[in-house]
Design a protein around this motif. Sequence first.
Motif, PDB file in Angstrom:
ATOM      1  N   GLN A 314       0.857  -1.178   0.000  1.00 32.80           N
ATOM      2  CA  GLN A 314       0.000   0.000   0.000  1.00 32.80           C
ATOM      3  C   GLN A 314       0.898   1.236   0.000  1.00 32.80           C
ATOM      4  N   GLU A 328       3.983   0.179   2.120  1.00 30.79           N
ATOM      5  CA  GLU A 328       3.921  -0.687   3.300  1.00 30.79           C
ATOM      6  C   GLU A 328       3.613  -2.105   2.846  1.00 30.79           C
ATOM      7  N   VAL A 363       9.091 -11.843   5.021  1.00 33.30           N
ATOM      8  CA  VAL A 363       8.442 -10.587   4.622  1.00 33.30           C
ATOM      9  C   VAL A 363       9.528  -9.536   4.355  1.00 33.30           C
ATOM     10  N   SER A 388       6.529  -7.588  14.548  1.00 31.90           N
ATOM     11  CA  SER A 388       5.770  -7.962  15.739  1.00 31.90           C
ATOM     12  C   SER A 388       6.698  -7.902  16.950  1.00 31.90           C
ATOM     13  N   GLU A 418       8.148  -0.829  11.149  1.00 30.76           N
ATOM     14  CA  GLU A 418       6.973  -0.333  11.878  1.00 30.76           C
ATOM     15  C   GLU A 418       6.754  -1.195  13.111  1.00 30.76           C
ATOM     16  N   ASP A 448       3.733   2.559  14.890  1.00 31.22           N
ATOM     17  CA  ASP A 448       2.486   2.263  14.182  1.00 31.22           C
ATOM     18  C   ASP A 448       1.283   2.488  15.104  1.00 31.22           C
ATOM     19  N   GLY A 506      -5.131   5.514   6.913  1.00 29.20           N
ATOM     20  CA  GLY A 506      -6.571   5.280   6.762  1.00 29.20           C
ATOM     21  C   GLY A 506      -7.333   6.460   6.198  1.00 29.20           C
ATOM     22  N   VAL A 507      -6.681   7.241   5.336  1.00 33.91           N
ATOM     23  CA  VAL A 507      -7.382   8.376   4.716  1.00 33.91           C
ATOM     24  C   VAL A 507      -8.236   7.825   3.572  1.00 33.91           C
ATOM     25  N   GLU A 508      -9.541   8.022   3.689  1.00 37.31           N
ATOM     26  CA  GLU A 508     -10.439   7.418   2.704  1.00 37.31           C
ATOM     27  C   GLU A 508     -11.134   8.443   1.820  1.00 37.31           C
ATOM     28  N   GLY A 526      -3.810   5.476   2.634  1.00 34.98           N
ATOM     29  CA  GLY A 526      -5.216   5.104   2.812  1.00 34.98           C
ATOM     30  C   GLY A 526      -5.879   4.717   1.512  1.00 34.98           C
TER      31      GLY A 526
HETATM   32  P1  C2E Z   1      -1.420  -1.941  10.074  1.00 38.85           P
HETATM   33  O1  C2E Z   1       0.054  -2.082  10.154  1.00 38.85           O
HETATM   34  O2  C2E Z   1      -2.032  -0.829  10.841  1.00 38.85           O
HETATM   35  O3  C2E Z   1      -1.755  -1.866   8.536  1.00 38.85           O
HETATM   36  C1  C2E Z   1      -2.711  -1.040   8.004  1.00 38.85           C
HETATM   37  C2  C2E Z   1      -4.006  -1.779   7.873  1.00 38.85           C
HETATM   38  O4  C2E Z   1      -5.004  -0.816   7.581  1.00 38.85           O
HETATM   39  C3  C2E Z   1      -4.000  -2.745   6.701  1.00 38.85           C
HETATM   40  O5  C2E Z   1      -4.837  -3.828   7.027  1.00 38.85           O
HETATM   41  C4  C2E Z   1      -4.645  -1.937   5.607  1.00 38.85           C
HETATM   42  O6  C2E Z   1      -5.289  -2.702   4.630  1.00 38.85           O
HETATM   43  C5  C2E Z   1      -5.640  -1.135   6.390  1.00 38.85           C
HETATM   44  N1  C2E Z   1      -5.948   0.120   5.720  1.00 38.85           N
HETATM   45  C6  C2E Z   1      -5.131   0.905   4.995  1.00 38.85           C
HETATM   46  N2  C2E Z   1      -5.771   1.996   4.545  1.00 38.85           N
HETATM   47  C7  C2E Z   1      -7.024   1.916   5.002  1.00 38.85           C
HETATM   48  C8  C2E Z   1      -8.191   2.754   4.853  1.00 38.85           C
HETATM   49  O7  C2E Z   1      -8.180   3.796   4.222  1.00 38.85           O
HETATM   50  N3  C2E Z   1      -9.321   2.356   5.467  1.00 38.85           N
HETATM   51  C9  C2E Z   1      -9.383   1.207   6.187  1.00 38.85           C
HETATM   52  N4  C2E Z   1     -10.523   0.879   6.754  1.00 38.85           N
HETATM   53  N5  C2E Z   1      -8.309   0.381   6.331  1.00 38.85           N
HETATM   54  C10 C2E Z   1      -7.144   0.746   5.739  1.00 38.85           C
HETATM   55  P2  C2E Z   1      -4.370  -5.306   6.820  1.00 38.85           P
HETATM   56  O8  C2E Z   1      -3.571  -5.451   5.577  1.00 38.85           O
HETATM   57  O9  C2E Z   1      -5.579  -6.146   6.993  1.00 38.85           O
HETATM   58  O10 C2E Z   1      -3.384  -5.521   8.024  1.00 38.85           O
HETATM   59  C11 C2E Z   1      -3.846  -5.530   9.334  1.00 38.85           C
HETATM   60  C12 C2E Z   1      -2.730  -5.549  10.296  1.00 38.85           C
HETATM   61  O11 C2E Z   1      -2.001  -6.778  10.253  1.00 38.85           O
HETATM   62  C13 C2E Z   1      -1.669  -4.500  10.027  1.00 38.85           C
HETATM   63  O12 C2E Z   1      -2.134  -3.299  10.556  1.00 38.85           O
HETATM   64  C14 C2E Z   1      -0.497  -5.053  10.771  1.00 38.85           C
HETATM   65  O13 C2E Z   1      -0.558  -4.738  12.137  1.00 38.85           O
HETATM   66  C15 C2E Z   1      -0.676  -6.541  10.611  1.00 38.85           C
HETATM   67  N6  C2E Z   1       0.229  -7.029   9.566  1.00 38.85           N
HETATM   68  C16 C2E Z   1       0.066  -7.050   8.227  1.00 38.85           C
HETATM   69  N7  C2E Z   1       1.153  -7.575   7.627  1.00 38.85           N
HETATM   70  C17 C2E Z   1       2.030  -7.864   8.610  1.00 38.85           C
HETATM   71  C18 C2E Z   1       3.355  -8.425   8.648  1.00 38.85           C
HETATM   72  O14 C2E Z   1       3.985  -8.728   7.624  1.00 38.85           O
HETATM   73  N8  C2E Z   1       3.934  -8.585   9.873  1.00 38.85           N
HETATM   74  C19 C2E Z   1       3.298  -8.232  11.020  1.00 38.85           C
HETATM   75  N9  C2E Z   1       3.928  -8.410  12.170  1.00 38.85           N
HETATM   76  N10 C2E Z   1       2.077  -7.699  11.024  1.00 38.85           N
HETATM   77  C20 C2E Z   1       1.453  -7.519   9.837  1.00 38.85           C
END
Ligand code: C2E
Length: 695
Positions: A314, A328, A363, A388, A418, A448, A506-508, A526
């Motif tokens: 993203q 990201e 990753v 993590s 992050e 984050d 999360g800017v939509e 976002g």
């Molecule tokens: P995060 O790091 O806060 O990642 C941003 C999440 O917000 C992502 O969800 C993304 O799809 C979502 N997002 C981005 N823009 C918007 C928006 O405008 N509106 C809304 N409603 N959501 C938005 P995602 O991909 O489902 O990931 C969720 C969480 O999972 C991530 O939150 C992160 O904490 C974790 N994650 C994802 N990939 C990895 C990874 O490779 N390693 C680790 N440790 N955690 C991960």
Amino acid sequence: MLQECKNTIINNYSDVLEQMSKSTDDFLFFFDIKQDKNHFFGNIKKEYSICEGKTNLFTISELLKIVHPSDQKIFEDSFNCAIQNKKDYFDTKCRLINKSGKSIWVKCSANVIKDENGEPLFMAGRISESALRHLCNPLTGLFNQIKLINDLNKEINSNNNRYLMLIDIDDLSAINLSHGRDYGDMLLKLLAKKLEEISDGNGIYHAERNYFALSLEKKSDEIARIYDEIQCFMADKCTISAGVVPMNNSLFKDGTSLFDTAKLVLRKAKQKGHNSIEFFSDEEIKRKIASLELLEEFYESVNNGFVGFELYYQPQVKSGNYSLYSAEALLRYTSKSGKKVFPDEFIPLLEQSKLIVPVGMWVLETALTKCKEWRKTIPDMHVSVNFSLIQFKEKSIVEDVLAVVSKVGVTPDCLTAEITESVNLNEAKDFVAKVKRLKDSGVQIAIDDFGTGYSNIGYLKQMSIDEIKIDRSFIQGIEEGTYNFKIVSNTLDFAKMNSIRVCCEGVETTQELSVLESRSPDLIQGYLFNRPCNVSDFEDCYINSSSEKYHKMEEFITELYQHRAKSGIISFNTKDILSQTNVGLWVIRMNPKTNYKELHIDETMERIMGIDKKYTPKECYDFWYERICTEYIEYVEKNFNIMQDKDKIIQLQYSWKHPQLGEIVVRSNVKRCPDSNGMVVFEGYHRILTNIEEV
Ligand code: C2E
Ligand code: CA
Ligand code: CA
């Protein structure tokens, strides 16, 4: 058969059994079916109230008196099967009640001896306490966990509508500590007795010290009533909690997984505040099972080149011109069944199993490799990778990360790590030390989900991080509320002062973007720009300048420029403007009665006045006043006096002795404000006129 012959058999058996009983704790017996006479060998009388007379002979109905009432039917049925020639043996488990009233589980077994016509004549066998001792809880005599798991394994395979109810006494350890262990034991025995009464003694177990289990063929509302009854019974002594799980065979692999699930449900009841019953819903069970299956897949995948895992990206764009700053990396998984699984579902699994350690490294390597490739087109491209906290528990995490950076062949500043602020950083010294080492080696650090956790601003300063990602819960609908706007504004002020980059997550919508841009954050991320997308889509949008998606993105950005121009929102960052044009702000407060005066100044004023140490407001006033060139003192004072009377803005221009620059000309516009706390207040700006270029 002749009586003589029978007597011989009896005598022979009796002799043998008499001898054998000397070498066993079991109670051996010989039963004459026709006579209903039972002869016991061994000292059964010592423990049980049976054959109080002198002989060791007694009838079946006498024996039944020491069998637990709930087990008498099973005992009799099994016995009758043998004596009625339906079976060649007698075999049952039942409880005997000993002299002190305690139930003891025993195994009864005997062989049937028949006459030449196949008619049952005798039974020779044993009643054994020791055969079942390993299956019993020594405190209550109830069946223990081994028996429970064995029985559950059988129940699971037979299609029934049973439930497993797990019960325990709340805070038993605390009760033991405050009232003594004997008291705790007494409570356990009391509870055991009540459970026996309720369940008729069947399907009841004392699994671990404080876990009782009941296997119940009842409806859930009946189970809730049973729980209420037990709760009432114990109410004046302690509270109890219960977890209930249906033994639906399709959902559990074995007794252990059923028992473990019941423990989880019981824990949930406790989390709800003790003294309550919790049922595990089918939905929850299915979810749990699905996650266990997923975990198995993950183990396989990790050993198999991380098959099924994929990175989505993203964009993070720069506020203002919306050019790409970073991507990201967000993990996705496609299961063997083809189902797409999202991080919220699987990251906790990876963390619990510690698989996040190898997966996290995969990753990192995958994202950095992509970044290296993208840098050929966008030279200052970055990637942001989520870490993590479990990864940071690894001793060698810093070295491992740097090894990947160097293996891929990029500079460490390509990478922004992050980390969430979901730990209390104050309590995680080891974690902070590792983050610092990573930062010192050139990797950038972002906090984050800022605002959702523990971070206090001072602490972030101490960690000297590079980026703050403001959580999307503060961004969403920011145009509608002042609270979120204030938080975002304050964070931005703090970040600017400390040269920390701010990314708004999360800017939509364009409305959110407009409001945010009035406060000039550094980065925007976002759905408004892009949802996380696979490599090919990401490259089409940002790397392949000939693709249609790339042009669409360009068009979209042009539209955003136009929208901004039309809505007339131009971001005035007053603080920046004042600072960059060297306009300092000040407030003078004076007490006309005592002639006490103080001067408060902002950072710009501090800088342009050449102040290099901290002054109190009183010292600051003196510093300023003493440096007014002598010939202007009267002029300055006269104007302040005029202002005391008149509600006017006055402009002052005078010569002032700057500590480094020497004599300079400065200008202030001043206005008297409403008095505060009995003090006369003036405020105004201060700027140096000397050396300002006029064109
Ligand atoms: P995060 O790091 O806060 O990642 C941003 C999440 O917000 C992502 O969800 C993304 O799809 C979502 N997002 C981005 N823009 C918007 C928006 O405008 N509106 C809304 N409603 N959501 C938005 P995602 O991909 O489902 O990931 C969720 C969480 O999972 C991530 O939150 C992160 O904490 C974790 N994650 C994802 N990939 C990895 C990874 O490779 N390693 C680790 N440790 N955690 C991960
Ligand atoms: Ca993140
Ligand atoms: Ca986030």
